[in-house]
Scaffold this motif. Structure first.
Motif, mmCIF file in Angstrom:
data_model
loop_
_atom_site.group_PDB
_atom_site.id
_atom_site.type_symbol
_atom_site.label_atom_id
_atom_site.label_comp_id
_atom_site.label_asym_id
_atom_site.label_seq_id
_atom_site.Cartn_x
_atom_site.Cartn_y
_atom_site.Cartn_z
ATOM 1 N N GLY A 121 -4.874 14.819 12.230
ATOM 2 C CA GLY A 121 -4.691 15.651 11.039
ATOM 3 C C GLY A 121 -3.234 15.929 10.713
ATOM 4 O O GLY A 121 -2.907 16.342 9.604
ATOM 5 N N GLN A 122 -2.364 15.693 11.675
ATOM 6 C CA GLN A 122 -0.933 15.889 11.460
ATOM 7 C C GLN A 122 -0.451 14.912 10.390
ATOM 8 O O GLN A 122 -0.898 13.766 10.340
ATOM 9 C CB GLN A 122 -0.212 15.650 12.783
ATOM 10 C CG GLN A 122 1.276 15.775 12.787
ATOM 11 C CD GLN A 122 1.847 15.462 14.181
ATOM 12 O OE1 GLN A 122 1.126 15.370 15.180
ATOM 13 N NE2 GLN A 122 3.148 15.280 14.225
ATOM 14 N N THR A 123 0.468 15.352 9.531
ATOM 15 C CA THR A 123 0.985 14.481 8.480
ATOM 16 C C THR A 123 2.404 14.024 8.802
ATOM 17 O O THR A 123 3.177 14.756 9.433
ATOM 18 C CB THR A 123 0.962 15.169 7.106
ATOM 19 O OG1 THR A 123 1.725 16.368 7.159
ATOM 20 C CG2 THR A 123 -0.461 15.489 6.674
ATOM 21 N N LEU A 124 2.718 12.829 8.350
ATOM 22 C CA LEU A 124 4.068 12.300 8.469
ATOM 23 C C LEU A 124 4.875 12.791 7.270
ATOM 24 O O LEU A 124 4.296 13.077 6.212
ATOM 25 C CB LEU A 124 4.048 10.772 8.442
ATOM 26 C CG LEU A 124 3.702 10.013 9.719
ATOM 27 C CD1 LEU A 124 2.415 10.462 10.332
ATOM 28 C CD2 LEU A 124 3.703 8.534 9.474
ATOM 29 N N PRO A 125 6.197 12.868 7.392
ATOM 30 C CA PRO A 125 7.007 13.186 6.213
ATOM 31 C C PRO A 125 6.766 12.108 5.151
ATOM 32 O O PRO A 125 6.788 10.917 5.450
ATOM 33 C CB PRO A 125 8.440 13.144 6.731
ATOM 34 C CG PRO A 125 8.316 13.362 8.211
ATOM 35 C CD PRO A 125 6.999 12.732 8.596
ATOM 36 N N SER A 126 6.494 12.535 3.926
ATOM 37 C CA SER A 126 6.189 11.569 2.868
ATOM 38 C C SER A 126 7.456 10.862 2.393
ATOM 39 O O SER A 126 8.577 11.310 2.654
ATOM 40 C CB SER A 126 5.496 12.263 1.693
ATOM 41 O OG SER A 126 6.349 13.233 1.124
ATOM 42 N N LEU A 127 7.250 9.760 1.704
ATOM 43 C CA LEU A 127 8.341 8.963 1.151
ATOM 44 C C LEU A 127 8.121 8.858 -0.358
ATOM 45 O O LEU A 127 7.076 8.365 -0.797
ATOM 46 C CB LEU A 127 8.336 7.564 1.791
ATOM 47 C CG LEU A 127 9.308 6.532 1.230
ATOM 48 C CD1 LEU A 127 10.752 6.970 1.485
ATOM 49 C CD2 LEU A 127 9.058 5.172 1.867
ATOM 50 N N ASP A 128 9.065 9.368 -1.139
ATOM 51 C CA ASP A 128 8.965 9.297 -2.598
ATOM 52 C C ASP A 128 9.677 8.058 -3.101
ATOM 53 O O ASP A 128 10.854 7.827 -2.778
ATOM 54 C CB ASP A 128 9.574 10.552 -3.236
ATOM 55 C CG ASP A 128 8.748 11.794 -2.948
ATOM 56 O OD1 ASP A 128 7.505 11.700 -2.958
ATOM 57 O OD2 ASP A 128 9.350 12.858 -2.715
ATOM 58 N N ILE A 129 8.960 7.276 -3.895
ATOM 59 C CA ILE A 129 9.493 6.048 -4.486
ATOM 60 C C ILE A 129 9.855 6.361 -5.933
ATOM 61 O O ILE A 129 9.018 6.887 -6.676
ATOM 62 C CB ILE A 129 8.447 4.911 -4.433
ATOM 63 C CG1 ILE A 129 7.914 4.714 -3.002
ATOM 64 C CG2 ILE A 129 9.002 3.621 -5.010
ATOM 65 C CD1 ILE A 129 8.961 4.400 -1.967
ATOM 66 N N PRO A 130 11.064 6.044 -6.360
ATOM 67 C CA PRO A 130 11.436 6.317 -7.756
ATOM 68 C C PRO A 130 10.538 5.559 -8.737
ATOM 69 O O PRO A 130 9.809 4.637 -8.361
ATOM 70 C CB PRO A 130 12.873 5.819 -7.850
ATOM 71 C CG PRO A 130 13.362 5.698 -6.442
ATOM 72 C CD PRO A 130 12.146 5.445 -5.597
ATOM 73 N N VAL A 131 10.647 5.924 -9.992
ATOM 74 C CA VAL A 131 9.870 5.274 -11.047
ATOM 75 C C VAL A 131 10.009 3.759 -10.935
ATOM 76 O O VAL A 131 11.121 3.235 -10.786
ATOM 77 C CB VAL A 131 10.358 5.745 -12.440
ATOM 78 C CG1 VAL A 131 9.734 4.928 -13.550
ATOM 79 C CG2 VAL A 131 10.051 7.223 -12.626
ATOM 80 N N ILE A 132 8.875 3.070 -10.994
ATOM 81 C CA ILE A 132 8.892 1.610 -10.916
ATOM 82 C C ILE A 132 9.306 1.064 -12.283
ATOM 83 O O ILE A 132 8.675 1.364 -13.304
ATOM 84 C CB ILE A 132 7.519 1.062 -10.487
ATOM 85 C CG1 ILE A 132 7.223 1.548 -9.066
ATOM 86 C CG2 ILE A 132 7.491 -0.460 -10.564
ATOM 87 C CD1 ILE A 132 5.857 1.218 -8.553
ATOM 88 N N GLU A 133 10.369 0.294 -12.276
ATOM 89 C CA GLU A 133 10.930 -0.286 -13.504
ATOM 90 C C GLU A 133 10.806 -1.800 -13.462
ATOM 91 O O GLU A 133 10.606 -2.396 -12.391
ATOM 92 C CB GLU A 133 12.397 0.124 -13.636
ATOM 93 C CG GLU A 133 12.590 1.629 -13.727
ATOM 94 C CD GLU A 133 14.047 2.047 -13.758
ATOM 95 O OE1 GLU A 133 14.932 1.224 -13.411
ATOM 96 O OE2 GLU A 133 14.309 3.200 -14.139
#
Length: 139
Positions: free
Chosen positions: A12-24
């Motif tokens: 149930g533990q979560t990993l730090p998320s990774l935000d991907i910039p807008v796909i262009e």
């Protein structure tokens, strides 16, 4: 990179998320050059529309590569026993992705400690674009 410590990981533990910039469009052109996948549904809007799409779509493997970035930020490549995803929905230009991971299970068999992480790429609306498992050998 530190080893994954079996005793410190909880289901149930979560990993730090990774935000991907807008796909262009430029992301897809660069990925096509790197991968050799020049299917015009990824880089030619007119062709994509003639194929029944609203416009160009991201390469599925581009999305998987972003999920892979989360995996290698969590575990050293040599400790990854398995990584695979299923593609769930098309990713369109203009979408932003967040890559997330949640500890799904952990087990020990014959002295070998293993952690399985559910990994997913989601858009801003929460729609899962790709999801699968990362299996890591732990200590």
């Amino acid at each position: 990179m530190a080893k994954i410590e079996f005793d410190k990981v909880e289901v149930g533990q979560t990993l730090p998320s990774l935000d991907i910039p807008v796909i262009e469009h430029a992301n897809l052109v660069r990925y096509a050059g790197a991968s050799g996948d020049f299917n015009p549904i990824h880089n030619d809007p007119d062709f994509a529309r003639k194929a029944g799409l609203e416009g160009t779509i991201s390469h599925g493997m581009y999305v998987m590569a972003q999920v892979g970035r989360l995996c290698t930020s969590y575990a050293d490549q040599k400790d990854i026993a398995y990584f695979g995803v299923t593609f769930k929905a098309m990713t369109k230009l203009g979408e932003k992705l967040t890559i997330v991971g949640t500890i799904k299970k952990k087990f020990e068999k014959d002295g070998k400690k293993t952690v399985t992480v559910l990994v997913e790429a989601k858009n801003e609306a929460g729609e899962v674009k790709a999801g699968g498992d990362l299996v890591v050998n732990a200590v």
